[in-house]
Design an enzyme around this catalytic site. Structure first.
Site, PDB file in Angstrom:
ATOM      1  N   ARG A 121       0.834  -1.232   0.000  1.00 31.01           N
ATOM      2  CA  ARG A 121       0.000   0.000   0.000  1.00 31.01           C
ATOM      3  C   ARG A 121       0.859   1.268   0.000  1.00 31.01           C
ATOM      4  NH1 ARG A 121      -3.017  -2.562   4.253  1.00 31.01           N
ATOM      5  NH2 ARG A 121      -4.628  -3.842   3.318  1.00 31.01           N
ATOM      6  N   LYS A 143       2.870  11.610 -11.165  1.00 30.53           N
ATOM      7  CA  LYS A 143       2.001  10.816 -12.046  1.00 30.53           C
ATOM      8  C   LYS A 143       2.711   9.507 -12.334  1.00 30.53           C
ATOM      9  CE  LYS A 143      -0.815  14.208 -14.469  1.00 30.53           C
ATOM     10  NZ  LYS A 143      -1.146  14.839 -15.760  1.00 30.53           N
ATOM     11  N   GLU A 185       9.750  19.364 -24.414  1.00 31.60           N
ATOM     12  CA  GLU A 185       9.038  19.709 -23.171  1.00 31.60           C
ATOM     13  C   GLU A 185       9.565  21.032 -22.596  1.00 31.60           C
ATOM     14  OE1 GLU A 185       6.401  18.335 -22.003  1.00 31.60           O
ATOM     15  OE2 GLU A 185       6.367  16.279 -22.755  1.00 31.60           O
ATOM     16  N   LYS A 227       7.492  23.382 -13.228  1.00 32.84           N
ATOM     17  CA  LYS A 227       6.626  22.218 -12.945  1.00 32.84           C
ATOM     18  C   LYS A 227       6.349  22.120 -11.445  1.00 32.84           C
ATOM     19  CE  LYS A 227       5.160  17.666 -13.924  1.00 32.84           C
ATOM     20  NZ  LYS A 227       5.196  16.502 -14.759  1.00 32.84           N
ATOM     21  N   GLU A 237      -4.449  18.047 -10.717  1.00 32.57           N
ATOM     22  CA  GLU A 237      -5.018  18.569 -11.963  1.00 32.57           C
ATOM     23  C   GLU A 237      -6.525  18.795 -11.825  1.00 32.57           C
ATOM     24  OE1 GLU A 237      -3.063  16.591 -15.221  1.00 32.57           O
ATOM     25  OE2 GLU A 237      -4.500  17.374 -16.658  1.00 32.57           O
ATOM     26  N   ARG A 242      -2.627  22.759 -13.487  1.00 30.31           N
ATOM     27  CA  ARG A 242      -1.753  21.696 -14.006  1.00 30.31           C
ATOM     28  C   ARG A 242      -2.100  21.365 -15.466  1.00 30.31           C
ATOM     29  NH1 ARG A 242       0.688  16.461 -10.736  1.00 30.31           N
ATOM     30  NH2 ARG A 242       1.891  15.693 -12.507  1.00 30.31           N
ATOM     31  N   ASN A 246      -0.417  20.490 -20.358  1.00 30.94           N
ATOM     32  CA  ASN A 246      -0.821  19.676 -21.512  1.00 30.94           C
ATOM     33  C   ASN A 246      -0.721  20.444 -22.835  1.00 30.94           C
ATOM     34  OD1 ASN A 246      -1.373  17.472 -19.907  1.00 30.94           O
ATOM     35  ND2 ASN A 246      -3.460  18.148 -19.494  1.00 30.94           N
ATOM     36  N   HIS A 249      -0.016  18.624 -25.957  1.00 32.51           N
ATOM     37  CA  HIS A 249      -0.152  17.195 -25.670  1.00 32.51           C
ATOM     38  C   HIS A 249      -1.455  16.597 -26.185  1.00 32.51           C
ATOM     39  CE1 HIS A 249       3.360  17.901 -23.318  1.00 32.51           C
ATOM     40  NE2 HIS A 249       3.374  16.686 -22.800  1.00 32.51           N
ATOM     41  N   HIS A 253      -0.485  13.521 -28.174  1.00 37.24           N
ATOM     42  CA  HIS A 253      -0.806  12.148 -27.773  1.00 37.24           C
ATOM     43  C   HIS A 253      -1.549  11.435 -28.889  1.00 37.24           C
ATOM     44  CE1 HIS A 253      -0.550  13.063 -23.190  1.00 37.24           C
ATOM     45  NE2 HIS A 253       0.579  12.582 -23.652  1.00 37.24           N
ATOM     46  N   HIS A 266       7.854  10.638 -27.784  1.00 32.72           N
ATOM     47  CA  HIS A 266       6.970  11.566 -27.076  1.00 32.72           C
ATOM     48  C   HIS A 266       7.262  13.024 -27.476  1.00 32.72           C
ATOM     49  CE1 HIS A 266       4.309  12.817 -23.857  1.00 32.72           C
ATOM     50  NE2 HIS A 266       5.251  13.639 -23.408  1.00 32.72           N
TER      51      HIS A 266
HETATM   52  P1  NAD Z   1      12.788   6.209 -21.926  1.00 36.25           P
HETATM   53  O1  NAD Z   1      12.615   6.040 -20.484  1.00 36.25           O
HETATM   54  O2  NAD Z   1      12.340   5.105 -22.823  1.00 36.25           O
HETATM   55  O3  NAD Z   1      14.330   6.527 -22.225  1.00 36.25           O
HETATM   56  C1  NAD Z   1      14.735   6.746 -23.565  1.00 36.25           C
HETATM   57  C2  NAD Z   1      15.973   5.927 -23.926  1.00 36.25           C
HETATM   58  O4  NAD Z   1      17.116   6.547 -23.326  1.00 36.25           O
HETATM   59  C3  NAD Z   1      15.950   4.487 -23.420  1.00 36.25           C
HETATM   60  O5  NAD Z   1      16.440   3.656 -24.425  1.00 36.25           O
HETATM   61  C4  NAD Z   1      16.913   4.524 -22.232  1.00 36.25           C
HETATM   62  O6  NAD Z   1      17.539   3.281 -21.993  1.00 36.25           O
HETATM   63  C5  NAD Z   1      17.917   5.554 -22.693  1.00 36.25           C
HETATM   64  N1  NAD Z   1      18.631   6.232 -21.625  1.00 36.25           N
HETATM   65  C6  NAD Z   1      18.139   6.693 -20.458  1.00 36.25           C
HETATM   66  N2  NAD Z   1      19.069   7.374 -19.801  1.00 36.25           N
HETATM   67  C7  NAD Z   1      20.201   7.332 -20.533  1.00 36.25           C
HETATM   68  C8  NAD Z   1      21.500   7.890 -20.390  1.00 36.25           C
HETATM   69  N3  NAD Z   1      21.805   8.690 -19.362  1.00 36.25           N
HETATM   70  N4  NAD Z   1      22.410   7.648 -21.356  1.00 36.25           N
HETATM   71  C9  NAD Z   1      22.093   6.894 -22.445  1.00 36.25           C
HETATM   72  N5  NAD Z   1      20.878   6.371 -22.652  1.00 36.25           N
HETATM   73  C10 NAD Z   1      19.945   6.594 -21.705  1.00 36.25           C
HETATM   74  O7  NAD Z   1      12.058   7.527 -22.468  1.00 36.25           O
HETATM   75  P2  NAD Z   1      11.774   8.936 -21.809  1.00 36.25           P
HETATM   76  O8  NAD Z   1      11.597   9.842 -22.955  1.00 36.25           O
HETATM   77  O9  NAD Z   1      12.708   9.282 -20.734  1.00 36.25           O
HETATM   78  O10 NAD Z   1      10.340   8.709 -21.121  1.00 36.25           O
HETATM   79  C11 NAD Z   1       9.190   8.400 -21.876  1.00 36.25           C
HETATM   80  C12 NAD Z   1       8.138   7.894 -20.935  1.00 36.25           C
HETATM   81  O11 NAD Z   1       7.825   8.911 -19.983  1.00 36.25           O
HETATM   82  C13 NAD Z   1       6.835   7.534 -21.612  1.00 36.25           C
HETATM   83  O12 NAD Z   1       6.385   6.292 -21.116  1.00 36.25           O
HETATM   84  C14 NAD Z   1       5.868   8.633 -21.173  1.00 36.25           C
HETATM   85  O13 NAD Z   1       4.530   8.177 -21.083  1.00 36.25           O
HETATM   86  C15 NAD Z   1       6.424   8.974 -19.821  1.00 36.25           C
HETATM   87  N6  NAD Z   1       6.078  10.326 -19.332  1.00 36.25           N
HETATM   88  C16 NAD Z   1       5.590  10.439 -18.069  1.00 36.25           C
HETATM   89  C17 NAD Z   1       5.277  11.686 -17.559  1.00 36.25           C
HETATM   90  C18 NAD Z   1       4.789  11.808 -16.141  1.00 36.25           C
HETATM   91  O14 NAD Z   1       4.389  12.913 -15.733  1.00 36.25           O
HETATM   92  N7  NAD Z   1       4.818  10.754 -15.352  1.00 36.25           N
HETATM   93  C19 NAD Z   1       5.494  12.841 -18.335  1.00 36.25           C
HETATM   94  C20 NAD Z   1       6.005  12.687 -19.619  1.00 36.25           C
HETATM   95  C21 NAD Z   1       6.315  11.421 -20.107  1.00 36.25           C
HETATM   96  N1  GLY Z   2       3.287  15.654 -17.781  1.00 34.93           N
HETATM   97  C1  GLY Z   2       2.147  16.404 -17.377  1.00 34.93           C
HETATM   98  C2  GLY Z   2       1.884  16.404 -15.906  1.00 34.93           C
HETATM   99  O1  GLY Z   2       2.694  15.889 -15.153  1.00 34.93           O
HETATM  100  O2  GLY Z   2       0.891  16.879 -15.466  1.00 34.93           O
END
Ligand code: NAD
Ligand code: GLY
Length: 367
Positions: A121, A143, A185, A227, A237, A242, A246, A249, A253, A266
C-alpha cells in the site's frame, strides 16, 4: 547546484539539480530516512553505464542494494512487468527496510512509481532521472502509470517521490534524439510560462543539442521550477492550473497513438502538437504571426518535426476523441496568447481544428 521544493501538504519534496549531484545520494537518503535497503529499478543499458557507481556510493554509506532490471522498452510499462518486479521485491523483502530508486528515463520512473504506490500500500521511492525528458517532466509531480493495450498510462495513481535527484552529467551519454525529445518539453515550459527560457533556447539550442552541461543545468532547473510550482498549486489537476502542462499534448498524444507509438517519440509528437496549438491560437486571433514564426523556427532549429507525412487526419481526430482527458462532447485545448502566456479554451469549432491539423499533417506529395 539548485534545490527546488515541491510544496505538498503531506510529503513536500526536493528536486536537486546540478553537475555530479549523484555524489549527494547517500547524504540525501540519510536525511530522508526512508529505509536502509535500496531496490534499484533500472534497465540493462543504464545499469551497465551507471549501476556500479550508484552501488558503490550506497554501499560506502551503509545501504544495501539490489538491482531489478526490466527491458529497455515502453513495453516495460505493463502490468505483467510490474507484477514480475513486485514478486521479485516480495521475495527479497525479508527483515528489511526497503525503498525504491527509479534509475532511468520516464519508462523506469513511471513503472517504479506505480510499483511503489501499490507495494505494501505504498513504500517510499526516489527518482534519479537519467533522460532530459525525465529530469524536466516525468520525475516530478507524482504521475505514475502503466499502459494497457487500449491506451497508454491507463492504470496508475498520483504517488509522489520523496526526492528527485537530477544529475545533468547523466545526459552526456544520452543519444541526440532523446535530447531533442526532452527539449520539446522545455520549449513547452517556455511557451506556457517563461519567455526568458524560450529566448535562452533560441540563443543556445546548439549548446543544448551538444549536451553542454551548463546549458542543460539551466534548462533543467528552469523547467523543474515551473513544474514544481504548478504541481504545488494543483497537485491532482483539478483547478485548471496543471492542465496548462498539456500544451501540445492533446494532439501530440493523438499523433503518437495514430503512429502506433513507433513513428514519433513523445517529444517529437509534442513538437507537432505545439505547432498545431500555436496555429490554432493564431486562427483564434490570440497569438500574433511574428510569435507563431518564432515558435516554428525554434522547433525546427531544435531538430524536431513541424509537419508529418502520411498520418491520417481522421485517425488523429479519432485518437483525440478516445483520450482519457476528453470532456464529453466539448473539446478543450491549451492555447497561448503570447510566448510565455497560456490559457484554456473549450468548444472550439471542428472546422478550425481541422484547418490547424492540415497545417501539420501534410499529404506525401507536399514534402
Ligand atoms: P525512456 O525512459 O524510454 O528513455 C529513452 C531511452 O534513453 C531508453 O532507451 C533509455 O535506456 C535511454 N537512456 C536513459 N538514460 C540514458 C543515459 N543517461 N544515457 C544513455 N541512454 C539513456 O524515455 P523517456 O523519454 O525518458 O520517457 C518516456 C516515458 O515517460 C513515456 O512512457 C511517457 O509516457 C512517460 N512520461 C511520463 C510523464 C509523467 O508525468 N509521469 C510525463 C512525460 C512522459
Ligand atoms: N506531464 C504532465 C503532468 O505531469 O501533469
Amino acid at each position: 547546484m539548485k534545490d527546488i521544493r515541491v510544496n505538498l501538504k503531506k510529503y513536500p519534496y526536493h528536486i536537486i539539480i546540478g553537475r555530479n549531484t549523484i555524489k549527494f545520494l547517500p547524504a540525501l537518503l540519510k536525511k530522508l530516512s526512508i529505509g536502509k535497503d535500496a531496490c534499484i529499478i533500472t534497465n540493462p543499458a543504464i545499469k551497465k553505464r551507471y549501476g556500479s557507481s550508484v552501488s558503490r556510493l550506497l554501499r560506502a554509506a551503509g545501504f544495501s542494494d539490489k538491482f531489478i532490471v526490466v527491458a529497455d522498452s515502453e513495453k516495460s510499462k505493463s502490468l505483467a512487468c510490474a507484477w514480475r518486479v513486485i514478486r521479485n521485491l516480495a521475495a527479497y523483502d525479508k527483515n528489511k527496510r526497503i525503498f525504491i530508486v527509479a534509475l532511468g528515463g520516464g519508462v523506469i520512473g513511471d513503472l517504479s512509481g506505480f510499483i511503489a504506490s501499490v507495494y505494501k500500500r505504498g513504500v517510499g521511492y526516489i527518482q534519479v532521472p537519467t533522460t532530459l525528458l525525465a529530469q524536466v517532466d516525468s520525475s516530478i509531480g507524482g504521475k505514475t502509470a502503466v499502459d494497457l493495450k487500449e491506451a497508454k498510462n491507463l492504470i496508475g495513481a498520483f504517488y509522489h517521490p520523496r526526492l528527485v535527484l537530477s544529475d545533468v552529467n547523466f545526459l552526456k551519454t544520452l543519444p541526440k534524439r532523446q535530447i531533442k525529445s526532452g527539449l520539446a518539453e522545455v520549449i513547452k515550459y517556455g511557451l506556457i510560462k517563461d519567455k526568458r527560457l524560450f529566448s535562452f533556447i533560441e540563443n543556445r539550442y546548439r549548446d543544448i543539442l551538444s549536451a553542454d552541461t551548463a546549458s542543460l543545468e539551466y534548462i533543467v532547473a528552469a523547467s523543474a521550477a515551473i513544474k514544481a510550482k504548478i504541481v504545488s498549486l494543483d497537485e491532482k489537476e483539478e483547478k485548471g492550473i496543471r492542465t496548462l502542462l498539456n500544451f501540445g499534448h492533446t494532439i501530440g498524444h493523438a499523433i503518437e497513438a495514430a503512429g502506433g507509438y513507433l513513428r514519433y517519440n513523445h517529444g517529437e509528437a509534442i513538437a507537432l502538437g505545439m505547432v498545431f496549438a500555436a496555429d490554432l491560437s493564431q486562427r483564434l486571433r490570440l497569438l500574433n504571426q511574428q510569435a507563431f514564426k518564432r515558435i516554428v523556427e525554434l522547433i525546427k532549429d531544435s531538430g524536431l518535426p513541424v509537419s508529418a507525412r502520411n498520418i491520417s487526419l481522421q485517425k488523429v481526430l479519432n485518437a483525440h476523441y478516445r483520450d482519457k482527458k476528453f470532456r464529453g462532447k466539448r473539446n478543450r485545448f491549451v492555447l497561448i496568447n503570447a510566448i510565455g502566456e497560456a490559457k484554456i479554451k473549450e468548444g472550439i469549432p471542428l472546422k478550425l481544428i481541422k484547418k490547424s491539423l492540415q497545417k501539420i499533417l501534410l499529404p506525401a506529395y507536399l514534402l
